[in-house]
Write an enzyme that holds these catalytic residues in place. Sequence first.
Site, PDB file in Angstrom:
ATOM      1  N   ILE A 239       0.833  -1.194   0.000  1.00  0.00           N
ATOM      2  CA  ILE A 239       0.000   0.000   0.000  1.00  0.00           C
ATOM      3  C   ILE A 239       0.875   1.255   0.000  1.00  0.00           C
ATOM      4  CG2 ILE A 239      -0.241   0.225   2.526  1.00  0.00           C
ATOM      5  CD1 ILE A 239      -3.337   0.829   1.669  1.00  0.00           C
ATOM      6  N   GLN A 283      -2.073   7.288   4.722  1.00  0.00           N
ATOM      7  CA  GLN A 283      -1.095   8.282   5.151  1.00  0.00           C
ATOM      8  C   GLN A 283      -0.047   7.558   5.999  1.00  0.00           C
ATOM      9  OE1 GLN A 283       1.258  11.093   6.085  1.00  0.00           O
ATOM     10  NE2 GLN A 283      -0.549  11.887   4.989  1.00  0.00           N
ATOM     11  N   TYR A 284       1.221   7.671   5.618  1.00  0.00           N
ATOM     12  CA  TYR A 284       2.272   6.979   6.376  1.00  0.00           C
ATOM     13  C   TYR A 284       2.483   7.581   7.755  1.00  0.00           C
ATOM     14  CZ  TYR A 284       3.833   4.295   2.274  1.00  0.00           C
ATOM     15  OH  TYR A 284       3.922   3.436   1.210  1.00  0.00           O
ATOM     16  N   ASP A 285       2.741   8.876   7.801  1.00  0.00           N
ATOM     17  CA  ASP A 285       3.003   9.512   9.094  1.00  0.00           C
ATOM     18  C   ASP A 285       2.969  11.023   8.931  1.00  0.00           C
ATOM     19  OD1 ASP A 285       4.060  10.492  11.525  1.00  0.00           O
ATOM     20  OD2 ASP A 285       5.163   8.627  11.845  1.00  0.00           O
TER      21      ASP A 285
END
Length: 486
Positions: A239, A283-285
């Site tokens: 993803i 959203q990763y971070d």
Amino acid sequence: MASLFSISSSPFFFSSVKPHFSQRKRPTLHLTVPFTVKSLLSPATDTPSPAVQTFWQWLCDKGVVSANSPVVKPGIVPEGLGLIAQRDMSRNEVVLEVPKKFWINPDTVASSEIGKLCGGLKPWVSVALFLLREKSNKDSLWRSYLEILPEQTNSTIYWSEEELSELQGTQLLNTTLGVKEYVQSEFLKIKEEIILPNKHLFPSITMDDFIWAFGILRSRAFSRLRGQNLVLIPLADLINHNSSITTEDNAWEIKGGGLFSRDVLFSLRTPVSVKSGEQVYIQYDLGKSNAELALDYGFVESRSDRNAYTLTLEISESDPFFGDKLDIAESNGLVGETAYFDIVLGHSLPPALLPYLRLVALGGTDAFLLESIFRNSVWGHLELPVSRANEELICRVVRNACRTALSGYKTTIEEDEKLLEGGNLDPRLEIAVGVRAGEKRVLEQIDEIFKNRELELDELEYYQERRLKDLGLVGEQGDIIFWEPK
């Protein structure tokens, strides 16, 4: 006094190593994505390679996914590989679920043929060795997964010396070199202790191989899951990230397999609605800076608040008040003689920065605040200007440090912006230009803040004036009140 302040960058590692960006939100998820970040509606553009098709068949054969009615499938997308919706999905709908037996983590290593050799190693080192062992084993149960992993990303740990030269002057360069030095030191230890004595298990592992495994884990491993600190989850790790998604909530969770099942599942959800044929993103971070994104994943974003710079403040051991200052700092949550403050573009200064600066610069006639009678209240006093001399000193030192840092770059902001506006840059050069331009903007912001503060020095109210007011010895116009003797 200039030694009280420095601008630097230290390595940021896994949780077993003290993180450098101590004031920022710690990352909770690591995943791979190439540099370019596309829109939420990026469709699949090509037929998956034979390796990806083999991987998909392996997942179907193992029952990880349903071959007849999959929710998502791997596909070729602008970012590389991604997850493509096979039907319309609503927000928070489950995208996939992967049973624990298909995770790769320290438990997987412990139950493998190299488990006994890896018992005392750091978790990431043991998993890295496992990946390299399985990669060299033609009969590995994980071969279908390992063969779809990239040889490298645009993460700065994979850059050549020439490419790294574009990061001259940046904190990212120091961090990257520090990370690579750390990985090399870990490799040399396990090479001597494990790899060479067990050549039948590790026929040929080089430093480049170990860097590859480290990069795979740093970019793809889910961390801080319930009871899990480092987990590779095949399929889920395809993803991709999208900057348009502004929430990290409920994107994934660990849950039981059902009322009568003892299995544990990793469940991935889509944070936004997705149409059939579109790519699913998360959203990763939100808390990561562009430097961290570049180091971990090999991309940067245009969002201004992704640009950050870390200021390093130090209480010098040669300071005659070293012990007192250290005690005060630690009593207020700043452990050790060195403190790190992340300054974000467009944001105000961290609340503890000015008090800490005043503490470090405290001396001369202001040193009375370090006496034991003030110990419980001194931080409150430091939250406001102490004296003109103290405030002037911190402004001068900070501004000098900013100018010194700005002189270390090979280009100006104007030159960087011209390059970015021209477009058609190599992805790695685009990352370098984006990071160094962002750092310089933050440095200019810091310099401007303290320049304006210098201009206000005569208008500020200092400790002695506040004390006189508290005692009722200063009038409404700021004049000192005197009493005539009777």
